[in-house]
Design an enzyme around this catalytic site. Structure first.
Site, short mmCIF file in Angstrom:
data_model
loop_
_atom_site.label_atom_id
_atom_site.label_comp_id
_atom_site.label_asym_id
_atom_site.label_seq_id
_atom_site.Cartn_x
_atom_site.Cartn_y
_atom_site.Cartn_z
N VAL A 59 0.80 5.17 2.48
CA VAL A 59 0.96 5.14 1.03
C VAL A 59 2.22 5.93 0.70
O VAL A 59 2.29 7.11 1.02
CB VAL A 59 -0.26 5.78 0.33
N PRO A 60 3.21 5.26 0.14
CA PRO A 60 4.54 5.85 -0.05
C PRO A 60 4.58 6.94 -1.10
O PRO A 60 5.31 6.85 -2.08
CB PRO A 60 5.40 4.65 -0.45
N CYS A 61 3.83 7.97 -0.90
CA CYS A 61 3.81 9.06 -1.87
C CYS A 61 5.16 9.76 -1.90
O CYS A 61 5.46 10.49 -2.84
CB CYS A 61 2.71 10.03 -1.53
N HIS A 62 5.97 9.49 -0.91
CA HIS A 62 7.30 10.10 -0.89
C HIS A 62 8.23 9.44 -1.90
O HIS A 62 9.32 9.92 -2.17
CB HIS A 62 7.88 10.02 0.52
#
Length: 112
Positions: A59-62
DNA sequence: ACCGTGACGGCGA
DNA sequence: TTCGCCGCCACGG
């Protein structure tokens, strides 16, 4: 036998992860905008969710940054080596920061 | 059930 | 423009 210490994210957390997954590569969103996406008025609450994101970096929380255009944090660290990793991931996806002020260019603020 | 904490945001001085 | 304070929401102890 190891017991599955599998934590069950709350409904709120899952919404945040889902919304975060909708962020296209090469673009970023803010905690506040993401909060609205999940029907919440607090960006901090979103940060709390991403902080314990068990699906990272799947999950591209970045790709989630502060409305301030600064990076925010990563893996529970507002600053430090992990945050550098966050920058690294973003650059690999085509999101480069301003080398001077270390903030993200406003060109990618199109995603809510 | 209550309080404190936290990867934030907006406004005022 | 920069720094500081208060406000919101969710979660853990």
């Amino acid at each position: 036998m190891n017991q599955e210490t599998e934590v069950t994210p709350t409904a709120f957390q899952q919404k945040v992860y889902a919304a975060c997954s909708r962020i296209p590569e090469g673009k970023v969103s803010t905690y506040g905008s993401l909060a609205k996406s999940v029907g919440c008025g607090s960006a901090q609450a979103v940060g709390q969710a991403l902080r314990v994101n068990p699906f990272a970096p799947q999950v591209p929380c970045h790709r989630v940054v502060k409305s301030d255009r600064s990076l925010g944090g990563f893996f529970g660290q507002s600053s430090g080596p992990e945050v550098k990793r966050k920058i690294r991931l973003l650059e690999k996806e085509g999101v480069k920061l301003d080398p001077s002020s270390r903030v993200l260019p406003a060109h990618m603020w199109n995603f809510t």
